[in-house]
Write a protein that holds these residues in place. Structure first.
Motif, PDB file in Angstrom:
ATOM      1  N   LYS A  91     -27.101 -14.936  22.632  1.00 14.92           N
ATOM      2  CA  LYS A  91     -26.315 -15.947  23.346  1.00 14.92           C
ATOM      3  C   LYS A  91     -25.155 -16.455  22.496  1.00 14.92           C
ATOM      4  N   THR A  92     -25.385 -16.487  21.152  1.00 11.22           N
ATOM      5  CA  THR A  92     -24.368 -17.078  20.289  1.00 11.22           C
ATOM      6  C   THR A  92     -23.038 -16.335  20.374  1.00 11.22           C
ATOM      7  N   HIS A 123     -26.275 -21.046  13.079  1.00  8.38           N
ATOM      8  CA  HIS A 123     -25.070 -20.762  13.847  1.00  8.38           C
ATOM      9  C   HIS A 123     -23.863 -20.651  12.930  1.00  8.38           C
ATOM     10  N   ASP A 178     -26.464 -25.854  22.557  1.00 11.73           N
ATOM     11  CA  ASP A 178     -27.536 -24.888  22.362  1.00 11.73           C
ATOM     12  C   ASP A 178     -28.875 -25.576  22.626  1.00 11.73           C
TER      13      ASP A 178
HETATM   14 MG    MG Z   1     -29.737 -19.126  19.692  1.00  7.93          MG
END
Ligand code: MG
Ligand code: ADP
Length: 681
Positions: free
Chosen positions: A290-291, A321, A385
Motif C-alpha cells: 500500500k505504501t 515508512h 495509515d
Molecule cells: Mg503498511
C-alpha cells in the motif's frame, strides 16, 4: 389492512406487529424458510422412522383423547388411485376438525411412527383441493413465514395464498428488461409468485434473489446519491497530470508494480485529477504494497507544488515508512521529512519550521503531525495509515491543516466488500488483493501440545540459520493478568530452552519506549525470538522473521489470526505459521484458516463466524434493514446493484426522469432520508 378479506381488527393488529400495514407489505412478507415437500411418498411405501410427504383424500376424521389427556385430531388418507390408507395425527390440535374435512385432497409432511399401524405425525399440511375437486397429486414447496403471537405461520400462508393472485396483478416491474437480463433476474411478478408459491426450492431462491437485488439496488441508489451530493459539497484541488516525479518513480522502482497496484494508482490519480476532493479507502492485506501506492499519490501532489503528509499510528510504523520512502525516493533526489514524538524538542521545532515554510514537500509522522503548532504551507494530500487506529477527530485534525486536501485512507484490515460498501457508503473503496511476487509463501499448520518439542527444534533450526521467530500469546481483557503472566512465564521458559538465542518480550502493559526498544532490537536481529501478545498485530515489518508460533490459537478470531500471520512471509524465504491448540471444537475453523491466505476470504469466514449479530448496525445501513439479501453470499448481487445504481444516478442524479419515477417513489417511501436526498434540483 383490516378491510382485506380474512382480516379483522385483531388480525390487523397482529399483522402490524410483523410490520405488515398494507397489502403491499403482505406481498413482500417473505418466507424465512421453506419446507421441501416436493418428493411425495406413496401411502403404501411409508416407513417407520422416516420424514415423508404424502398426498391423499381424507376418507375419515375424528378427535380422540389419549391417555395423557391430550386430544388428538386424526385423519385417514387414501389416494384417488386406491393406495392407502394411512392415518395422520395432529396431537393437541382438536380444532382442526373444523378445517380438515372428508373428501379434501391433503398434503401432509412429518415423521412416521408405529402406533396401531403406521401413523404420520403431521408437522405441516396443505389443503390441495376440496371435495369433488381434482387437485395436483404432487408435492409442493411450503413457505414458512415469520409469525407472531396470535397469528401462526400457517394462517399467514393462508392469507397470502388467498390474496396472492389479486395482489400480483397489481405489480409492475420498475426495472427495464435490459437490466433484468444483464443481472439474470426474473420479472418482479414472477419473482414474488416464486417466493410465495415456488414449484421447487431453486425456484424460491431465484425469486428471493430478485427481491434481494431490489433492496440492495434501492440501498445503493441512496448511497450513490448521498455520495454524489457529498462530492458536490466537496470541492477540492484539481491536480494536473505533470508526469514529472510520478513518472520518475515508475522508472526507478526496484520492482514491478502488481496489476492491483497499477489499478489502484489509476483510480487514485483519477480522483486527484478531478475537481472533487478524493475520499478513498485503500484496503489491502499486510504486504500487498500500500505504501508505494500512497507514494504515487503523494508525488502527484508534490509535483503540483503541494505538500503531502502520511500519518501512522506508531513511531515504529512511521520509522518504517520513512525508511521505505527514503529508499524509493533516493533516485529522485527527494528526501521525506519526519515529525514524530521521539524527536528532540529542537528537532521537532526545526521540522515544524520546514513544514510551515514549505521546504518540506513530503512528511512522514505520527500524532505529532496533528499538534496545534504544526502548520503546513500548502497541504494537498493527506494519507492516513491504519486509519481505524485513529479517531475521527484525529483524522479530521490532519485534514484541516490544509485547504480541502485530498484524503487517502489505508487499512490492512480487509473487510468483506459487501460490508465496505454498506459501512463506508460515502467512501470510494479500492482493494489490493494481489501480493507482490518473489515473496516466500507462508505455510500454516495446526498442531497439538504433543508437538511442542518438535516445534522448538524447528524454531531453533531457523534461528541458527540466521532467521527469527515470533511466539504469540493471547491476552484478553477479562483475564489480562493471568494472560500476561503466562506470556511472561513463557518468555522466561523459552530463554532457558534457547540459551544460545536472545529472547525478547513485548506486551501492551509495557511502556511505549520499552516496547519500541525491544521491537527495534528484534528488527535489528539482536533479539531472535520475540514473545508477544497481540500488540504486534499491526506494525513491524521484519522480513527476516520466518516462524510464528501462536499459542492457544483457538482464542483468536480468524481475522486476528490473519493479521498476526501477516508478520511473517515478508521476505523471500519460506515462512511458517504454527497454530497450537488442543481444543477439538476449534479444530475445524482453525483448519479452515490453515487452508487459505486470502485476507478477504478470511474476512468473510470471520463474518460468518461472528454472525450478523455484531453487525446489526451495518445491516441497518441506510436506515432500512435488509430482509432478503445475505451479506455472506450475495456479494456479486450487491456489486451488480451498486453498478446499476451508480450508472442511473450518474445519468439522472435526482431520479427525475419518468422512467425512474418508480425508483424514486420507493425510496422516498422507504428511506427516512429518501425525500431529502431526492428532492429535485
Ligand atoms: Mg503498511
Ligand atoms: P503494506 O501493504 O503492508 O503497507 P508495504 O507497502 O509496507 O505493504 O510493502 C511491503 C514491502 O513490499 C515493502 O518493502 C515494499 O517496498 C515492497 N513492495 C511493494 N510493492 C511491491 C511490488 N510490486 N513488488 C515487490 N515488492 C513490493
Amino acid at each position: 389492512m383490516k378491510y382485506l378479506k380474512g382480516v379483522g381488527p385483531k388480525r390487523a393488529e397482529a399483522l402490524a406487529r410483523l410490520g405488515i400495514r398494507s397489502v403491499g407489505d403482505l406481498l413482500y412478507h417473505a418466507p424465512h424458510r421453506y419446507l421441501d415437500a416436493t418428493t411425495v411418498t406413496p401411502l403404501t411405501k411409508v416407513q417407520v422412522g422416516e420424514e415423508v410427504t404424502c398426498v391423499g383424500r381424507v376418507v375419515s376424521t375424528g378427535v380422540l383423547p389419549t391417555r395423557k389427556g391430550l386430544r388428538v385430531f386424526r385423519a385417514v388418507l387414501r389416494e384417488d388411485s386406491g393406495g392407502g390408507p394411512l392415518e395422520c395425527a395432529w396431537p393437541g390440535q382438536p380444532f382442526l376438525e373444523r378445517q380438515i374435512k372428508k373428501g379434501q385432497l391433503l398434503l401432509v409432511t412429518g415423521p412416521v411412527r408405529y402406533y396401531h399401524g403406521h401413523q404420520l405425525v403431521a408437522r405441516e399440511f396443505v389443503i390441495l383441493a376440496d371435495e369433488g375437486e381434482a387437485g395436483p397429486e404432487r408435492g409442493l414447496v411450503l413457505p414458512v413465514y415469520p409469525a407472531t403471537e396470535g397469528l401462526t405461520h400457517r394462517q399467514i400462508r393462508g392469507l397470502i395464498h388467498q390474496h396472492l393472485d389479486a395482489l400480483l396483478a397489481l405489480v409492475a416491474d420498475p426495472h427495464p428488461k435490459g437490466l433484468r437480463a444483464a443481472v439474470g433476474l426474473p420479472e418482479l411478478r414472477a419473482a414474488l409468485a416464486a417466493v410465495h408459491r415456488p414449484a421447487t426450492p431453486a425456484d424460491a431462491e431465484a425469486g428471493r434473489r430478485r427481491l434481494a437485488f431490489d433492496e440492495l439496488f434501492d440501498q445503493q441508489l441512496v448511497q450513490a446519491r448521498a455520495r454524489a451530493l457529498a462530492k458536490r459539497a466537496r470541492a477540492g484541488i484539481t491536480f494536473a497530470l505533470k508526469k514529472a516525479l510520478t513518472t520518475k518513480l515508475k522508472q526507478h522502482l526496484p520492482f514491478e508494480l502488481t496489476g492491483d497496484q497499477r489499478q489502484a494508482i489509476r483510480e487514485i490519480a483519477d480522483d486527484m485529477l478531478a475537481p472533487l476532493r478524493m475520499h478513498r479507502l485503500l484496503m489491502g492485506d499486510v504486504g500487498t504494497g500500500k505504501t508505494v501506492v500512497a507514494l504515487f499519490a503523494m508525488l502527484l501532489a508534490v509535483e503540483n507544488d503541494y505538500q503531502a503528509a502520511i500519518m501512522a499510528p506508531t513511531e515504529l510504523l512511521a520509522e518504517q515508512h520513512l525508511a521505505t520512502l527514503t529508499r524509493l525516493l533516493e533516485p529522485l533526489a527527494l528526501k521525506p521529512d519526519v515529525l514524530t514524538g521521539r524527536l528532540a524538542a529542537a528537532e521537532k521545532a526545526a521540522a515544524r519550521e520546514r513544514i510551515a515554510a514549505g521546504a518540506t514537500r513530503l512528511v512522514v509522522g505520527t500524532h505529532a503531525l496533528i499538534q496545534e503548532a504544526v502548520k503546513f504551507q500548502r497541504l494537498g494530500l493527506v494519507v492516513i495509515d491504519e486509519q481505524h487506529r485513529f479517531g475521527v477527530e484525529q483524522r479530521a485534525a490532519l485534514v484541516e491543516k490544509g485547504d480541502a486536501p485530498d484524503v487517502l485512507l489505508l487499512t490492512a484490515t480487509p473487510i468483506p466488500r459487501s460490508l465496505a460498501l454498506t459501512l463506508y457508503g460515502d467512501l470510494d473503496v479500492t482493494q489490493l488483493r494481489e501480493r507482490p511476487p518473489g515473496r516466500g509463501t507462508v505455510k500454516t499448520a495446526l498442531r497439538a501440545e504433543t508437538a511442542r518439542q518438535k516445534i522448538y527444534e524447528f524454531i531453533r533450526a531457523e534461528c541458527v540459520a540466521g532467521r527469527q521467530a515470533y511466539v504469540i500469546y493471547p491476552v484478553i481483557e477479562e483475564s489480562e493478568r493471568a494472560d500476561l503472566k503466562a506470556a511472561t512465564v513463557m518468555a522466561e521458559r523459552l530463554a532457558k530452552v534457547f540459551p544460545e538465542l536472545e529472547v525478547g518480550l513485548v506486551h501492551g502493559r509495557l511502556k511505549a519506549e520499552e516496547r519500541d526498544a525491544t521491537m527495534r532490537a528484534f528488527r535489528d536481529n539482536a533479539v531472535h525470538i520475540l514473545v508477544a501478545t497481540s500488540v504486534i498485530e499491526v506494525g513491524i515489518d521484519v522480513a527476516n522473521a520466518t516462524v510464528m508460533l501462536i499459542e492457544h490459537a483457538e482464542r483468536f478470531g480468524l481475522a486476528q489470526l490473519h493479521q498476526l500471520r501477516g508478520r511473517v512471509g515478508r521476505g523471500a524465504a519460506a515462512s511458517h505459521c504454527i497454530l497450537l491448540s488442543d481444543i477439538p471444537e476449534a479444530a475445524p475453523r482453525l483448519q479452515a484458516f490453515t487452508e487459505t491466505t486470502d485476507g478477504f476470504k478470511i474476512a468473510e469466514l470471520d463474518l460468518q463466524e461472528r454472525g450478523m449479530g455484531e453487525l446489526a448496525g451495518a445491516r441497518q445501513s441506510g436506515g432500512v434493514p435488509l430482509r432478503y439479501a445475505n451479506f455472506a453470499t450475495d456479494l456479486p448481487l450487491l456489486e451488480a446493484a451498486r453498478r446499476a445504481a451508480g450508472e442511473i444516478i450518474a445519468r439522472d442524479p435526482a431520479l427525475a426522469q419518468p422512467a425512474h419515477a418508480a425508483y424514486r417513489e420507493r425510496i422516498v417511501q422507504r428511506y427516512e432520508r429518501g425525500f431529502e436526498l431526492f428532492r429535485v434540483g
